[in-house]
Design a protein around this motif. Structure first.
Motif, PDB file in Angstrom:
ATOM      1  N   GLY A 249       0.581  -0.843   0.239  1.00  8.88           N
ATOM      2  CA  GLY A 249      -0.260  -0.217  -0.205  1.00  8.88           C
ATOM      3  C   GLY A 249       0.966   1.235  -0.224  1.00  8.88           C
ATOM      4  O   GLY A 249       0.551   2.060  -0.810  1.00  8.88           O
ATOM      5  N   ILE A 252       2.277   1.908  -3.169  1.00 12.94           N
ATOM      6  CA  ILE A 252       1.597   2.291  -4.315  1.00 12.94           C
ATOM      7  C   ILE A 252       1.137   4.132  -4.047  1.00 12.94           C
ATOM      8  O   ILE A 252       1.413   4.939  -4.779  1.00 12.94           O
ATOM      9  CB  ILE A 252      -0.314   1.608  -4.114  1.00 12.94           C
ATOM     10  CG1 ILE A 252      -0.576   0.032  -4.520  1.00 12.94           C
ATOM     11  CG2 ILE A 252      -1.305   2.462  -5.155  1.00 12.94           C
ATOM     12  CD1 ILE A 252      -1.304  -0.176  -4.160  1.00 12.94           C
ATOM     13  N   TYR A 253       1.342   4.563  -2.533  1.00 14.24           N
ATOM     14  CA  TYR A 253       1.496   5.453  -2.225  1.00 14.24           C
ATOM     15  C   TYR A 253       2.774   5.816  -2.702  1.00 14.24           C
ATOM     16  O   TYR A 253       2.049   7.150  -3.499  1.00 14.24           O
ATOM     17  CB  TYR A 253       1.016   6.060  -0.757  1.00 14.24           C
ATOM     18  CG  TYR A 253       1.190   7.176   0.044  1.00 14.24           C
ATOM     19  CD1 TYR A 253      -0.032   8.211  -0.357  1.00 14.24           C
ATOM     20  CD2 TYR A 253       2.602   6.890   0.822  1.00 14.24           C
ATOM     21  CE1 TYR A 253       0.609   9.273   0.046  1.00 14.24           C
ATOM     22  CE2 TYR A 253       2.547   8.126   1.131  1.00 14.24           C
ATOM     23  CZ  TYR A 253       1.571   9.599   0.872  1.00 14.24           C
ATOM     24  OH  TYR A 253       2.372  10.636   1.277  1.00 14.24           O
ATOM     25  N   SER A 256       3.107   6.691  -7.047  1.00 14.87           N
ATOM     26  CA  SER A 256       2.043   7.707  -7.190  1.00 14.87           C
ATOM     27  C   SER A 256       1.942   9.172  -7.350  1.00 14.87           C
ATOM     28  O   SER A 256       0.735   9.704  -7.627  1.00 14.87           O
ATOM     29  CB  SER A 256       0.458   6.834  -6.772  1.00 14.87           C
ATOM     30  OG  SER A 256      -0.291   7.587  -5.927  1.00 14.87           O
ATOM     31  N   GLN A 269       2.449   1.311 -11.369  1.00 15.04           N
ATOM     32  CA  GLN A 269       1.252   1.495 -10.196  1.00 15.04           C
ATOM     33  C   GLN A 269      -0.173   1.038 -10.221  1.00 15.04           C
ATOM     34  O   GLN A 269       0.108  -0.149  -9.488  1.00 15.04           O
ATOM     35  CB  GLN A 269       1.294   2.770  -9.675  1.00 15.04           C
ATOM     36  CG  GLN A 269       2.046   3.633 -10.288  1.00 15.04           C
ATOM     37  CD  GLN A 269       1.826   5.529 -10.549  1.00 15.04           C
ATOM     38  OE1 GLN A 269       0.948   5.648 -10.906  1.00 15.04           O
ATOM     39  NE2 GLN A 269       2.701   6.514 -10.997  1.00 15.04           N
ATOM     40  N   PHE A 270      -0.507   0.733 -11.097  1.00 17.16           N
ATOM     41  CA  PHE A 270      -1.753  -0.058 -11.598  1.00 17.16           C
ATOM     42  C   PHE A 270      -1.560  -1.662 -11.539  1.00 17.16           C
ATOM     43  O   PHE A 270      -2.737  -2.079 -10.543  1.00 17.16           O
ATOM     44  CB  PHE A 270      -2.479   0.194 -13.206  1.00 17.16           C
ATOM     45  CG  PHE A 270      -3.298   1.322 -13.445  1.00 17.16           C
ATOM     46  CD1 PHE A 270      -4.341   1.144 -12.923  1.00 17.16           C
ATOM     47  CD2 PHE A 270      -2.430   2.423 -14.162  1.00 17.16           C
ATOM     48  CE1 PHE A 270      -5.601   2.481 -12.964  1.00 17.16           C
ATOM     49  CE2 PHE A 270      -3.675   3.700 -13.860  1.00 17.16           C
ATOM     50  CZ  PHE A 270      -5.100   3.234 -13.871  1.00 17.16           C
ATOM     51  N   THR A 273      -0.938  -1.983  -7.190  1.00 18.56           N
ATOM     52  CA  THR A 273      -2.847  -1.895  -6.918  1.00 18.56           C
ATOM     53  C   THR A 273      -3.411  -2.628  -7.766  1.00 18.56           C
ATOM     54  O   THR A 273      -4.078  -3.453  -6.166  1.00 18.56           O
ATOM     55  CB  THR A 273      -3.139  -0.658  -7.837  1.00 18.56           C
ATOM     56  OG1 THR A 273      -2.893   0.699  -7.618  1.00 18.56           O
ATOM     57  CG2 THR A 273      -4.430  -0.678  -6.839  1.00 18.56           C
ATOM     58  N   LEU A 276      -2.491  -5.561  -5.276  1.00 16.93           N
ATOM     59  CA  LEU A 276      -3.272  -5.460  -3.409  1.00 16.93           C
ATOM     60  C   LEU A 276      -4.449  -5.929  -3.663  1.00 16.93           C
ATOM     61  O   LEU A 276      -5.018  -6.142  -2.336  1.00 16.93           O
ATOM     62  CB  LEU A 276      -3.007  -3.754  -3.138  1.00 16.93           C
ATOM     63  CG  LEU A 276      -3.055  -3.368  -1.323  1.00 16.93           C
ATOM     64  CD1 LEU A 276      -2.879  -4.455  -1.428  1.00 16.93           C
ATOM     65  CD2 LEU A 276      -3.409  -1.768  -1.251  1.00 16.93           C
ATOM     66  N   LEU A 277      -4.971  -5.475  -4.370  1.00 11.46           N
ATOM     67  CA  LEU A 277      -6.846  -5.697  -4.091  1.00 11.46           C
ATOM     68  C   LEU A 277      -6.669  -7.508  -4.659  1.00 11.46           C
ATOM     69  O   LEU A 277      -7.737  -7.502  -3.423  1.00 11.46           O
ATOM     70  CB  LEU A 277      -7.249  -4.280  -5.798  1.00 11.46           C
ATOM     71  CG  LEU A 277      -8.350  -4.833  -5.915  1.00 11.46           C
ATOM     72  CD1 LEU A 277      -8.695  -3.387  -4.387  1.00 11.46           C
ATOM     73  CD2 LEU A 277      -9.083  -3.577  -6.900  1.00 11.46           C
TER      74      LEU A 277
ATOM     75  N   VAL B 224      -6.517   3.101   0.192  1.00  6.80           N
ATOM     76  CA  VAL B 224      -5.026   3.673  -0.850  1.00  6.80           C
ATOM     77  C   VAL B 224      -5.352   3.295  -2.032  1.00  6.80           C
ATOM     78  O   VAL B 224      -4.825   3.556  -2.923  1.00  6.80           O
ATOM     79  CB  VAL B 224      -3.852   3.125  -0.060  1.00  6.80           C
ATOM     80  CG1 VAL B 224      -3.372   1.878  -0.519  1.00  6.80           C
ATOM     81  CG2 VAL B 224      -2.655   3.593  -0.951  1.00  6.80           C
ATOM     82  N   PHE B 228      -6.094   6.341  -5.138  1.00  9.73           N
ATOM     83  CA  PHE B 228      -4.793   5.834  -6.160  1.00  9.73           C
ATOM     84  C   PHE B 228      -5.522   5.961  -7.807  1.00  9.73           C
ATOM     85  O   PHE B 228      -5.607   6.755  -8.120  1.00  9.73           O
ATOM     86  CB  PHE B 228      -3.996   4.276  -6.188  1.00  9.73           C
ATOM     87  CG  PHE B 228      -4.124   3.893  -7.885  1.00  9.73           C
ATOM     88  CD1 PHE B 228      -2.995   4.942  -7.608  1.00  9.73           C
ATOM     89  CD2 PHE B 228      -4.767   3.023  -8.542  1.00  9.73           C
ATOM     90  CE1 PHE B 228      -2.246   4.547  -9.217  1.00  9.73           C
ATOM     91  CE2 PHE B 228      -4.027   2.649  -9.977  1.00  9.73           C
ATOM     92  CZ  PHE B 228      -2.563   3.503 -10.358  1.00  9.73           C
ATOM     93  N   LEU B 231      -6.437   9.389  -7.549  1.00 13.44           N
ATOM     94  CA  LEU B 231      -5.772  10.490  -7.870  1.00 13.44           C
ATOM     95  C   LEU B 231      -5.972  10.337  -9.900  1.00 13.44           C
ATOM     96  O   LEU B 231      -5.083  11.165  -9.997  1.00 13.44           O
ATOM     97  CB  LEU B 231      -4.645   9.961  -7.574  1.00 13.44           C
ATOM     98  CG  LEU B 231      -2.959  10.565  -8.045  1.00 13.44           C
ATOM     99  CD1 LEU B 231      -3.640  11.801  -7.745  1.00 13.44           C
ATOM    100  CD2 LEU B 231      -1.954   9.925  -7.100  1.00 13.44           C
ATOM    101  N   MET B 327      -3.620  12.105  -1.075  1.00 16.65           N
ATOM    102  CA  MET B 327      -3.630  11.866  -2.082  1.00 16.65           C
ATOM    103  C   MET B 327      -4.469  11.976  -3.039  1.00 16.65           C
ATOM    104  O   MET B 327      -3.773  12.603  -4.425  1.00 16.65           O
ATOM    105  CB  MET B 327      -3.680   9.823  -2.562  1.00 16.65           C
ATOM    106  CG  MET B 327      -2.915   8.657  -2.342  1.00 16.65           C
ATOM    107  SD  MET B 327      -3.221   7.435  -1.934  1.00 16.65           S
ATOM    108  CE  MET B 327      -2.463   6.712  -3.688  1.00 16.65           C
TER     109      MET B 327
END
Lengths: 300, 401, 253
Positions: A249, A252-253, A256, A269-270, A273, A276-277, B224, B228, B231, B327
């Motif tokens: 997480g 990602i922060y 991005s 980044q995608f 994410t 993580l998802l 987050v 994202f 953002l 963000m």
């Protein structure tokens, strides 16, 4: 008279149904966009590689493993404490007792405290007070424990996810029929023997559910570890409790918002994410499945 | 049948009880230690702050018991901190920006200069803000010198924590949090409540079965991830749709936040709608009312306390949530009425700035003050929500509790 | 006669909060006999039964006054361990409650708790208990099967086997056949006749026929009081109290 009434009825159904549909569509859209944006970059190299070239290329393996160690340490502390608390609340103190009610109130409050405040607590208590204290007492004031690391981050996270574990284990313990406890006690078992041999084995599913939900929550929270242990870039995995760590997480922060080239790293980044998802999804759905299993037993 | 002593069991049971007090202890500790780091603010005043570090770090560690006393009576207890013990350990993990990096804000030019070194070097003689945790409750006269400055500075219009003349005015942050939370609630509450009304009353069975996992998924979105999404996707969408000057602003943050708030409001509202006894509905239907009349006139009003509690908890979540606002809002501490300008919220300030401050520094203390505010706010909301939920329960069980 | 008294309750009172559930109960229970407690629901008969092995201790709000003596020892005395008491006074519940374990483990649970570890001893106890509960022939080939896989009547006999596995002296039965069909009920009743050779049995039942079939002594409870007790034959043919007669003849309850 009746026609406008019918219309109003339809209008009400339309508005409420519309809200529900909007919610569903939004969720689907978010998922779709993230899957669409990330799937192309997802590969074994990405999952098992380290970030390269100032994090503009390469994989996220250290972040995945950092997250893993974080939730592992967190569960080692949080799950036993949460389970014991749930046992105490259900087997030792009554619903109406003062002690039980104040612990319950504390658990509810704990669940409502913003995660960033947990981060502050981790900094003020674990790092500054505990870590600083340890350093002063055993390290001659040299800085070792009094700085952010994976131990303090995990403990902070354990506290944050404690209510999740307690609620879930409690539900399981409540589903154990009273008759079984009485049967055991009537055979001359003590209360502790009854808990250990009858109540706990029957609550294993609930404990597992609680652990999974806590892990899912812990893997997704970033605010508590912003300043208790997460690192911007660390190609090595943590091998001591005093090490910092990368985390999905947080990655990602960082990627991005502070990547040297935010646009160029979009695929990374995608894909991060998406990972993580997928992780939280898998965890949440196994928890939902286990809970469903548990409820079916409770009904029977 | 003589009583047998089971020492092992006795000890284990005592252990169980002791561990169970962990959550209770945690609450107390969280308050104590968040407050403990914020407490030095009570002893600071303009001159000491302006004078530099020494006085601050020496006051960096007010005793825990002292903090506890003030919890009981925050009004006018500032004197009890008058003589801080020099136990403080102003360690500066922020000195080395290496691994921690500079989690700086996206699209916020003015604090790009932020660095630990800058924060560590306040040589300015200018009066620095001093304020208490209980903010407005502390009378200006209680600041040892320069009466009035405390209140003036904490109510200042600027939050510029780094630089030669740092300013720690909370209002812009407060306004930021308020804007984002209000937008989130304005979107999230109707959508959440109406969806809950739909599934608990009108919806066909398949729709109910569909909503359940969707809401679970939504509740499972890590913040987050929502941040994202806001953002990268939402921000451009909103900017193009409304032709805005700023890509990241309060509106984007609020919309994104509503995604985090909807599952909470939905779940709690649905719980309280489902808790309405069947005979209410049946009684109304038997009198010839239509389904929607029954739902709007009977079920909804009866569930109002629970729904109100749901909205309150949603508000608490919206104010406390950090990553989404960090963000998606642009993070500029502007005090303006506009909803489409960047904002910086209380939680985002802590998240963005804490990693780069020096232990015991006024900025550090100030961030803990903000944390204490968040803690107090969420605690209050929870307590109020609990009252409403209990009221509903007691209505249900005939006032037995 | 007195040496034949196993349990003696004297001036026993029990209150749940404001509710006075038992009033001044005096009752003697004879050794190796079956004593039936009858009365309308809510009359206190089950509550009284649960006083005999201190199961009411588990309810916070219950307050007990008076004496219950087993073999001359007051079981509410300060130095009595309720855990050891329950080993001596077993209980069978209204709803059969086998543990979700195998048949073998269900029976072995009690002996294990009391420290029996030797596998052969356990095997012997399991067989003896199952024989004692007239279940051995039906389950001897699948002891590893879950106790929950048995039929309702078999489950209840499994619970009886489980209770006698810890070698108690008294068996308390709380409407043990109320959830069973007539054939299963007949088996349980037959079993009770056999068990009284070795155990003192107190059975709560709402079926007067059952009481007359299985018991030697009957006690009639009404509104928290023990109205009348005597040989079953006498209670059912010529009760001395009007209330007993009304109940027996079906005028209420």
């Amino acid at each position: 008279m009746s026609i406008p009434k019918k219309w109003v009825g339809r209008g009400v159904a339309l508005v409420t149904g519309g809200s529900a549909i909007a919610t569903v569509l939004t969720v689907l859209a978010i998922m779709g966009i993230i899957v669409y944006g990330g799937i192309g970059h997802l590969s074994w190299d990405f999952i098992f590689g380290s970030p390269e070239k100032g994090m503009t290329e390469g994989g996220i393996y250290p972040a995945i493993m950092g997250t893993f160690f974080l939730v592992l340490l967190m569960s080692l502390v949080g799950v036993p404490v949460g389970t014991v608390t749930a046992i105490y609340l259900n087997e030792y103190v009554g619903q109406t007792s003062k002690v039980g009610r104040s612990i319950r109130f504390a658990v509810n409050t704990l669940a409502g405290i913003p995660s960033i405040v947990f981060g502050l607590f981790g900094l003020g208590f674990f790092i500054s007070f505990m870590g600083g204290g340890i350093d002063k007492a055993f390290n001659g004031g040299e800085l070792l424990w009094g700085q952010p690391n994976i131990l303090w981050a995990s403990l902070t996270m354990a506290l944050l996810t404690l209510p999740v574990v307690i609620v879930s284990v409690e539900e399981a313990i409540k589903s154990v029929p009273r008759e079984l406890r009485e049967g055991s006690l009537a055979l001359g078992a003590t209360r502790l023997e009854t808990i250990w041999k009858v109540v706990l084995p029957q609550s294993m599913t609930g404990i597992l559910t609680g652990a999974i939900l806590a892990i899912s929550r812990g893997a997704g929270e970033v605010a508590p570890i912003l300043f208790t242990g997460a690192a911007y870039f660390l190609p090595e995995l943590p091998d001591a409790l005093t090490d910092q760590f990368m985390e999905l997480g947080y990655h990602i922060y960082i990627m991005s918002t502070q990547s040297p080239d935010v646009e160029a790293t979009k695929p990374i980044q995608f894909a991060t994410t998406l990972v993580l998802l997928l992780l939280t999804f898998t965890l949440n759905f196994s928890a939902i499945f286990l809970r469903w299993h548990l409820r079916r037993r409770a009904i029977r | 049948m003589k009583k047998r002593i089971r020492l092992g069991e006795f000890l284990i049971e005592k252990g169980i009880a002791a561990v169970s007090f962990a959550s209770l202890g945690a609450i107390v500790l969280i308050f104590l230690f968040v407050f403990r780091e914020a407490a030095p603010i009570l002893t600071m005043h303009g001159d000491t702050l302006g004078g530099g570090h020494e006085s601050i770090s020496s006051s960096g560690d007010a005793s825990g018991t002292g903090a506890a006393e003030t919890y009981g009576d925050p009004v006018g207890e500032a004197e009890s901190y008058g003589d801080p013990e020099p136990v403080g350990q102003p360690e500066t993990y922020g000195d080395d920006p290496g691994p921690i990096g500079q989690p700086e804000t996206y699209g916020e030019p003015e604090s790009d200069s932020a660095s630990a070194q800058a924060a560590a070097a306040h040589d300015s003689t200018e009066a620095m803000p001093t304020e208490s945790v209980a903010t407005a409750e502390v009378e200006p006269s209680e600041a040892p010198t320069k009466p009035g400055t405390v209140l003036e500075q904490i109510l200042g219009k600027d939050w510029q924590p780094v630089g030669d003349h740092p300013k720690f005015g909370i209002p812009p942050l407060f306004a930021g949090s308020l804007k984002v939370a209000l937008i989130a609630i304005l979107i999230g509450a109707p959508v959440g409540i109406l969806s809950a009304l739909f599934t608990s009353t009108f919806a066909p069975r398949w729709a109910k079965e569909l909503m359940k996992p969707v809401i679970e998924i939504m509740a499972g979105f890590p913040s987050v991830v929502i941040g994202f999404f806001a953002l990268t996707i939402l921000a451009s969408l909103v900017q193009n749709l409304f032709g805005l000057d700023y890509r990241l602003n309060a509106l984007v943050g609020g919309i994104a936040m509503s995604l985090a708030v909807i599952p909470l409001i939905y779940t709690l509202s649905e719980d309280s709608l489902n808790a309405i006894p069947k005979h209410y509905t049946e009684g109304s239907l038997a009198m010839g009312a239509t389904l929607w009349e029954t739902n709007i006139r009977v079920v909804l009003p009866a569930a109002i306390p629970g729904i109100f509690a749901a909205v309150l908890l949603g508000l608490g979540r919206a104010v406390g949530e950090t990553m989404i606002v960090l963000m998606a809002t642009g993070n500029a501490a502007l005090l303006s009425p506009s909803l489409v300008e960047p904002v910086r919220t209380i939680s985002a300030s802590i998240g963005a700035e804490m990693a780069e401050v020096v232990f015991g520094d006024p900025h550090y203390v100030m961030l803990f003050v903000l944390g204490t505010l968040l803690f107090a706010f969420s605690f209050t909301l929870n307590a109020i929500a609990e009252i409403f939920i209990r009221q509903r329960l007691s209505a249900k069980f005939g006032g037995a509790t | 006669m007195t040496e034949n008294i196993k349990i003696r309750a004297g001036k026993l009172n029990l209150q749940y909060g404001q509710k006075h559930a038992l009033r001044d109960i005096d009752l003697d229970i004879e050794k190796n006999r079956v004593t039936a407690l009858i009365g309308p629901s809510g009359c206190g008969k089950s509550t009284f039964l649960r006083c005999l092995n201190r199961m009411n201790d588990l309810i916070d709000s219950a307050r007990i006054q008076g004496r219950v003596e087993i073999d001359g020892t007051d079981i509410y005395g300060k130095d009595v361990d309720p855990v050891l008491l329950r080993r001596k006074v077993g209980m069978i519940f209204q709803k059969s409650n086998p543990f979700p374990k195998s048949i073998y483990e269900n029976i072995a649970y009690g002996p294990r708790i009391h420290g029996v570890k030797d596998k052969r001893t356990l095997d012997q106890i399991v067989e003896k208990s199952l024989r004692g509960a007239a279940l051995w022939d039906e389950v001897k080939d699948d002891l590893a099967k879950s106790g929950l896989a048995l039929s309702g009547g078999q489950q209840q006999r499994l619970c009886i086997a489980r209770a006698i596995a810890v070698d108690p002296e008294v068996l308390l039965m709380d409407e043990p056949a109320s959830a069973l069909d007539p054939i299963a009920t007949a088996k349980i009743e037959e079993l009770i006749w056999q068990l009284k050779e070795n155990y003192t049995i107190v059975i709560v039942t709402h079926s007067m026929h059952q009481a007359s079939r299985v018991s030697d002594t009957t006690a009639f409870f009404y509104m928290g009081e023990m109205v009348e007790t005597g040989p079953t034959q006498k209670i059912f043919t010529s009760p001395s109290q009007k209330r007993t007669e009304d109940y027996i003849t079906g005028r209420f309850g």
